[in-house]
Design an enzyme around this catalytic site. Structure first.
Site, PDB file in Angstrom:
ATOM      1  N   GLU A  46       1.302  49.449  40.585  1.00 40.57           N
ATOM      2  CA  GLU A  46       1.648  48.309  39.732  1.00 40.57           C
ATOM      3  C   GLU A  46       2.428  47.200  40.448  1.00 40.57           C
ATOM      4  O   GLU A  46       3.529  46.830  40.025  1.00 40.57           O
ATOM      5  CB  GLU A  46       2.434  48.805  38.501  1.00 40.57           C
ATOM      6  N   GLU A  50      -3.722  55.069  34.851  1.00 44.63           N
ATOM      7  CA  GLU A  50      -2.786  55.351  33.760  1.00 44.63           C
ATOM      8  C   GLU A  50      -3.359  54.824  32.453  1.00 44.63           C
ATOM      9  O   GLU A  50      -3.843  53.693  32.404  1.00 44.63           O
ATOM     10  CB  GLU A  50      -1.418  54.675  34.002  1.00 44.63           C
TER      11      GLU A  50
END
Ligand SMILES: *[C@@H]1O[C@H](CO)[C@@H](O)[C@H](O)[C@H]1NC(C)=O
Ligand SMILES: *[C@@H]1O[C@H](CO)[C@@H](O)[C@H](O)[C@H]1NC(C)=O
Ligand SMILES: *[C@@H]1O[C@H](CO)[C@@H](O)[C@H](O)[C@H]1NC(C)=O
Ligand SMILES: *[C@@H]1O[C@H](CO)[C@@H](O)[C@H](O)[C@H]1NC(C)=O
Length: 434
Positions: free
Chosen positions: A253, A354
């Protein structure tokens, strides 16, 4: 849009219990509480999804059988995965009791956990956690549902000492990882080593280990340290007994600015340089190990302008969450189908590293919305893409996020969802709204 939650399920209100704290922690919490907006490609996509979902015809398509084949390269693989978050790398939102019951209630992340407790005590507690939060018993449960992939978040400090100014503990992370990975591979699983926290901090979020630290970008010092980290991780993998069952994920991320969920020109350039240099370095050690790049919330197809049809054995990791951006639990499944189909145009394999089943509105346990949301995402990601990994294998978050008073575990704990019959078993057919 007012931001009320952070990625990986840590609600801001719970991040900081309000006890007297060291000033640096206070400062970091302030920065976060005072953030009022999130921007970037990811948010634009979610807005688009909301429109699509509203317009969608709510019709159930034919049932799809889940696939659980063993890993033999990403191109044909369908990952049925779970994340082992909060194990080798701490996140308070996943297990607040671990902080609160151990005298570290004022800490907000792994770095402050160790700052508050001191290295000795934090090391003692973390070693206990490495031996107990995820164990062979958990792997057995995953295996009984046909899980074939484990994504394991780990910080740079597992591979090298904490750099000056950081308080992380370096201890038994890698030996615990090695033992559990060996057990899991023998059960037919593929392992993703997910470099979740890089030197300097790549996203400023708590999930990297040190909230508010965003110094990885443009720092030649941290760049050099990170390439060293990649080399250490590569060499560690090549020493594992089943080294062919590992993928190395280069970054988690990445955000160029706090809450900028997407990239800008200079950050694309920087990430591209990192991916290029890291890959070249890895290939000096192994010609075959798959390497996972993050799309940085920009959509995996965006990277085709640099990496189309790569022959380098790469795979893109992208995260899909609906708990921010204004989606409702009953139409978010359509958004997932829409996103998965739109990512199909990417020319390299795409893995949803995710996902969870918390939407931003109307979460509740009393009807079948959670099952439909789970099944639709599970099916969409394995049918149209190369599968994904649920966040998280277990979750012990206590914040109330459902309109019926249900807490985070009802939306974020794979094990709880399995015990409720929401996770499909291997070979079972699932209903999809795609
Ligand atoms: C946010 O900023 C204001 C000043 O702009 C400050 O008074 C406040 O303490 C900060 N923190 C929080 C948690 O609101
Ligand atoms: C990083 O460097 C680029 C120029 O190469 C610059 O445009 C950008 O603002 C810098 N970003 C940060 C966060 O320093
Ligand atoms: C990638 O491969 C696909 C399928 O073979 C082809 O249609 C496409 O033109 C290729 N793209 C590039 C940029 O080479
Ligand atoms: C944490 O969550 C797991 C999975 O739902 C559950 O089995 C376990 O009992 C929980 N632990 C605590 C301390 O509540």
């Amino acid at each position: 849009m007012k931001i009320t939650t952070l990625l990986c399920g840590l609600p801001l209100a719970a991040a900081f219990p309000g006890a007297p704290v060291p000033s640096t922690i206070e400062k970091r919490a302030d920065d976060i509480f005072n953030a009022t907006s999130v921007t970037g490609a990811f948010v634009a996509v979610l807005d688009a999804v909301e429109d699509v979902a509203k317009a969608a015809v709510k019709k159930t398509s034919p049932k799809v059988v889940s696939k659980h084949a063993k890993f033999a390269g990403w191109k044909d693989f369908k990952a049925n995965g779970v994340n082992l978050g909060g194990w080798l790398s701490l996140e308070k939102g996943i297990d607040p009791a671990f902080f609160n019951d151990n005298g570290a209630s004022e800490a907000i992340d792994e770095d402050s956990f160790c700052a508050v407790l001191g290295k000795k005590e934090c090391g003692r507690l973390l070693e206990q956690r490495y031996a107990s939060y995820f164990t062979e018993k958990d792997v057995d449960i995953f295996a009984s549902y046909g899980v074939n992939t484990l994504r394991v978040p780990i910080g740079y400090w597992a591979f090298m000492p904490a750099i000056a100014g950081d308080n992380y503990y370096t201890g038994g992370q890698l030996s615990a990882f090695s033992a559990l990975a060996k057990y899991a591979v023998n059960k037919g699983m593929h392992i993703i080593v997910d470099l979740h926290g890089l030197p300097g901090g790549q996203n400023g979020l708590d999930n990297q280990g040190k909230t508010g630290q965003l110094e990885w970008w443009n720092s030649t010092t941290h760049y050099t340290e990170t390439l060293k980290l990649v080399d250490l991780a590569t060499k560690w993998i090549t020493k594992q007994p089943h080294k062919d069952q590992f993928t190395l994920g280069l970054i988690n991320e990445p955000l160029p600015y706090l809450y900028q969920f997407g990239q800008v020109d200079w950050s694309f350039d920087y990430l591209n340089k990192y991916y290029t240099d890291a890959l070249a370095q890895i290939r000096k050690t192994t010609k075959t190990m798959p390497v996972m790049f993050s799309d940085g919330f920009s959509g995996p197809q965006t990277w085709d302008q640099w990496w189309a049809n790569s022959t380098q054995n790469i795979v893109f990791d992208t995260h899909i969450y609906f708990f921010t951006g204004g989606s409702y639990s009953y139409d978010a499944p359509y958004g997932a189908c829409y996103l998965a189909k739109s990512y199909q145009v990417a020319t390299n394999p795409v893995f949803i590293g995710e996902w969870s089943i918390q939407a931003s509105e109307f979460n509740h346990a009393g009807d079948d919305t959670r099952k439909v949301f789970f099944d639709s995402q599970f099916s969409a990601y394995t049918t149209f893409l190369n599968g994904g990994a649920f966040w998280n294998g277990k979750h012990n978050g206590t914040n109330i996020v459902g309109d019926d008073g249900t807490d985070q575990t009802f939306y974020w704990s794979w094990q709880k969802l399995a015990s409720e019959g929401i996770v499909p078993k291997a070979g079972e057919t699932v209903q999809t709204l795609c």
